[in-house]
Scaffold this active site. Structure first.
Site, PDB file in Angstrom:
ATOM      1  N   MET A 291      30.563  40.706  32.080  1.00 53.72           N
ATOM      2  CA  MET A 291      31.344  41.717  33.168  1.00 53.72           C
ATOM      3  C   MET A 291      31.480  40.652  34.555  1.00 53.72           C
ATOM      4  O   MET A 291      32.502  40.844  35.103  1.00 53.72           O
ATOM      5  CB  MET A 291      30.226  42.719  33.689  1.00 53.72           C
ATOM      6  CG  MET A 291      30.062  43.863  32.625  1.00 53.72           C
ATOM      7  SD  MET A 291      31.490  44.783  32.439  1.00 53.72           S
ATOM      8  CE  MET A 291      31.115  45.888  33.970  1.00 53.72           C
ATOM      9  N   ARG A 295      34.925  40.336  36.073  1.00 50.80           N
ATOM     10  CA  ARG A 295      35.034  40.842  37.190  1.00 50.80           C
ATOM     11  C   ARG A 295      35.861  39.747  38.151  1.00 50.80           C
ATOM     12  O   ARG A 295      36.813  39.934  38.933  1.00 50.80           O
ATOM     13  CB  ARG A 295      33.862  40.953  37.932  1.00 50.80           C
ATOM     14  CG  ARG A 295      33.373  42.470  37.722  1.00 50.80           C
ATOM     15  CD  ARG A 295      32.145  42.753  38.196  1.00 50.80           C
ATOM     16  NE  ARG A 295      31.738  44.246  37.637  1.00 50.80           N
ATOM     17  CZ  ARG A 295      30.501  44.849  37.665  1.00 50.80           C
ATOM     18  NH1 ARG A 295      29.605  44.081  38.347  1.00 50.80           N
ATOM     19  NH2 ARG A 295      30.398  45.853  37.247  1.00 50.80           N
ATOM     20  N   TYR A 439      38.979  49.231  36.252  1.00 56.49           N
ATOM     21  CA  TYR A 439      38.288  48.893  35.328  1.00 56.49           C
ATOM     22  C   TYR A 439      37.183  47.584  35.580  1.00 56.49           C
ATOM     23  O   TYR A 439      37.283  47.154  36.878  1.00 56.49           O
ATOM     24  CB  TYR A 439      38.902  48.555  34.076  1.00 56.49           C
ATOM     25  CG  TYR A 439      39.871  47.508  33.849  1.00 56.49           C
ATOM     26  CD1 TYR A 439      40.139  46.481  34.930  1.00 56.49           C
ATOM     27  CD2 TYR A 439      40.735  47.404  32.858  1.00 56.49           C
ATOM     28  CE1 TYR A 439      41.049  45.502  34.909  1.00 56.49           C
ATOM     29  CE2 TYR A 439      41.794  46.475  32.718  1.00 56.49           C
ATOM     30  CZ  TYR A 439      41.823  45.700  33.879  1.00 56.49           C
ATOM     31  OH  TYR A 439      42.863  44.564  33.765  1.00 56.49           O
ATOM     32  N   GLU A 440      36.097  47.470  34.922  1.00 56.33           N
ATOM     33  CA  GLU A 440      35.107  46.650  35.103  1.00 56.33           C
ATOM     34  C   GLU A 440      34.186  47.052  36.435  1.00 56.33           C
ATOM     35  O   GLU A 440      33.916  45.927  37.248  1.00 56.33           O
ATOM     36  CB  GLU A 440      35.474  45.215  35.183  1.00 56.33           C
ATOM     37  CG  GLU A 440      36.461  44.508  34.154  1.00 56.33           C
ATOM     38  CD  GLU A 440      35.843  44.556  32.878  1.00 56.33           C
ATOM     39  OE1 GLU A 440      34.724  44.962  32.691  1.00 56.33           O
ATOM     40  OE2 GLU A 440      36.626  44.492  31.873  1.00 56.33           O
ATOM     41  N   GLY A 441      34.082  48.207  36.527  1.00 59.44           N
ATOM     42  CA  GLY A 441      33.537  48.797  37.769  1.00 59.44           C
ATOM     43  C   GLY A 441      34.284  49.104  38.913  1.00 59.44           C
ATOM     44  O   GLY A 441      34.976  48.021  39.277  1.00 59.44           O
TER      45      GLY A 441
END
Length: 596
Positions: A291, A295, A439-441
């Site tokens: 992740m 990010r 996405y990715e948080g």
């Protein structure tokens, strides 16, 4: 079709003059690179992305991916382009030489990623996610897993994915239901459904390696009960050849706003055979390695798409004639002046340019901290760099993608009505870049991470490390008359950041909801201040180059002009954001449901 010119001169400036990476002999492997080698590599990437990837961007967006007879088919030309990509070795740049990689620093590879994203974000996601899967297995997998998967992932012969999200469980991974049942020595049957899986299935490679979060039968509740498994699309025989199809398939393609050329799939795992990565119930830790890689890559997407949007908006503003300058005719031989003469057009373009170049420099700095965390022989220095990289992860993901999207919208606005029409490419840039904020948080989660974890949980330790870098720099430069127009705004922004930090830490102890109410504005203050720091550093380098009689005076003078604009347009925004935090955070917490 939009045009693109890779910002190679800017890369040289950042790597050679700002970050001085060729002097970093204290970092393992840095003594094996020099400016000539890196320039040649980045030029090669520029040629490939401009000549091969860019022409497929618009057509891939229109055609999109399709499912035919259970197989996902990528847009026309993608398969051939991907083969060229891996044949040229672009997939191997920053990976471990032990598994076929070239071992280049992330601080070099990050700019190759930017060019990939600028020219074709959807295509770039296939190798981008693969590198994340490689990083997770490389950091947490057993030697058996590394030997089995890494070489094929490094070379790009196989691609990788990450499978976290379920229809009922997005950010809150504690709710996930996918199960992993032991079926043999070190093997598990994985069953469950995952959604929003980028590159989940395609026709680019013979095999796809899925990293999947799931629960073992004895797993405790919550995130502490999550394990990570590697699940290949095709099982792998003992001799390394591909065996039968595993119990995993893409059952549908998501219908998305943008990145149509990337296959975003609903994935069904039906007793698929997987192998454990790392220790049981420690999957989230292993997945976050992937992740965090992702990010940084998403942050680069924010810069990359913004850069190509800016370049085309600038070209259009120089060519499009409409109206006359308020101060008088500027092009008397033409029926109207180019729209570049108009103040609002100039504002939007310079805001984009100043953001892009500042964010690009920050990306280089973040990548260098990651390099230092892995390559520095000093454990203390490596630990410090790791803390800085963790602190800035929500900034490069959250702040940069948010402002990058806004920059794309401004670039579209420069085109007026033509910006809303597909053939100019601007509306695709807006659609494609929008996902980077999600996405990715999501960016809201990034802001919570910045305040809740990076500021409060470690009692500001990482922030203190960064402050001890900024304050001596300010003290050193504040008496330099030529630097005052760059240093004084940095001082003001830093002061606003300190006051906002004090407000949150003081009030969050009384009411934790203050964290959520203030976090987004705080991330903006932090991001703007971070870029002000980068711009002040770049101004020092540019002034020294001019004083030393450099040949490329126009480049450095342009740097200073852009730095000046950033300080007077962007940096001053921290004051209003800080006031917003102080005046509305408590109010947000006190609103009742009826008030909405």
């Amino acid at each position: 079709m939009p045009n693109y010119q890779a910002p190679l001169r800017d890369y040289q400036f950042i790597l050679n003059e700002l970050l001085t990476i060729y002097n970093r002999t204290d970092l393992q492997g840095f003594d094996e690179i020099d400016a000539e080698l890196v320039d040649a590599i980045l030029q090669g990437v520029a040629d490939f992305t401009t000549e091969v990837m860019l022409p497929l961007n618009s057509s891939g967006d229109v055609e999109g991916c399709q499912i035919k007879d259970g197989q996902v088919i990528t847009p026309k030309g993608f398969k051939e382009a991907y083969q060229q990509y891996i044949d040229n070795g672009w997939a191997t740049l920053t990976s471990d030489p032990k598994y076929g990689g070239q071992g280049l620093p992330e601080s070099v590879g990050i700019f190759a990623t930017e060019m990939n994203t600028s020219t074709n974000m959807a295509f770039a996601m296939y190798p981008g996610l693969t590198h994340g899967a490689y990083a997770s297995i490389h950091a947490h997998g057993s030697q058996q897993l590394k030997d089995k998967y890494l070489e094929k992932l490094v070379t790009g012969e196989w691609t990788g994915t990450m499978n976290l999200t379920e229809s009922h469980a997005g950010t809150d991974l504690a709710l996930l239901r996918t199960k992993a049942v032991p079926v043999g020595k070190d093997t598990y049957a994985i069953s469950g459904e995952k959604i929003f899986i980028s590159s989940g299935d395609h026709d680019l490679t013979d095999n796809i390696v899925h990293l999947v979060l799931a629960r073992l039968p004895d797993a405790p509740e919550g995130v502490k009960g999550i394990s990570l498994f590697v699940v290949p699309k095709y099982l792998i025989n003992d001799d390394g050849s591909l065996g039968c199809l595993n119990g995993v398939e893409a059952t549908a393609l998501e219908h998305k706003m943008g990145i149509h050329g990337n296959s975003t799939c609903v994935m069904l795992f039906d007793g698929a055979i997987g192998e454990l990565v790392g220790q049981p119930h420690q999957g989230l830790r292993a997945m976050f390695t992937m992740m965090n890689e992702a990010r940084l890559g998403v942050g680069v997407q924010g810069v990359g798409v913004s850069e190509i949007a800016y370049q085309n908006a600038l070209t259009y503003a120089k060519d499009r004639i409409q109206g006359r300058a308020l101060s008088g005719v500027k092009a008397p031989d033409m029926a109207a002046d180019p729209i570049l003469v108009h103040g609002d057009i100039r504002r939007m373009l310079m805001a984009q340019k100043a953001f892009n170049q500042g964010a690009r420099a920050l990306m280089g700095q973040q990548a260098l901290w990651l390099d230092e965390s892995h390559r520095n022989s000093s454990d203390e220095a490596a630990a410090k760099a790791s803390k800085l990289a963790a602190l800035f992860t929500p900034i490069v993901k959250g702040f940069v993608t948010g402002q990058g999207f806004k920059a794309c919208v401004d670039a579209q606005q420069v085109f007026g009505g033509h910006g809303y029409i597909h053939e100019w490419g601007m509306e695709q840039f807006v659609r494609d870049s929008r996902i980077a904020m999600i996405y990715e948080g999501t960016n809201g989660v990034q802001a919570l991470d910045l305040v809740g974890r990076k500021l409060l949980s470690d009692r500001g330790e990482a922030l203190s490390i960064w402050s001890e870098m900024v304050k001596p720099f300010i003290a050193e430069q504040v008496s330099n008359d030529k630097m005052k127009s760059y240093i004084l705004p940095l001082i003001d922004a830093s002061t606003d950041l300190e006051k906002a930090t004090l407000f949150i830490t003081t009030n969050a102890a009384k009411n934790p909801d203050i964290i959520g109410a203030a976090s987004m504005a705080y991330m903006q203050i932090f991001g703007i201040t971070s870029l002000a720091w980068m711009w002040a550093r770049m101004a020092v380098v540019a002034l020294e180059a001019l004083e030393n009689g450099c040949a490329d005076r126009a480049f450095y003078e342009n740097k200073l002009a852009t730095a000046q604009f950033y300080m007077q347009y962007w940096a001053v925004q921290t004051r209003s954001l800080r006031k917003q935090i102080e005046s509305t955070s408590q109010l947000i917490c006190e609103l009742t449901e009826a008030d909405f």
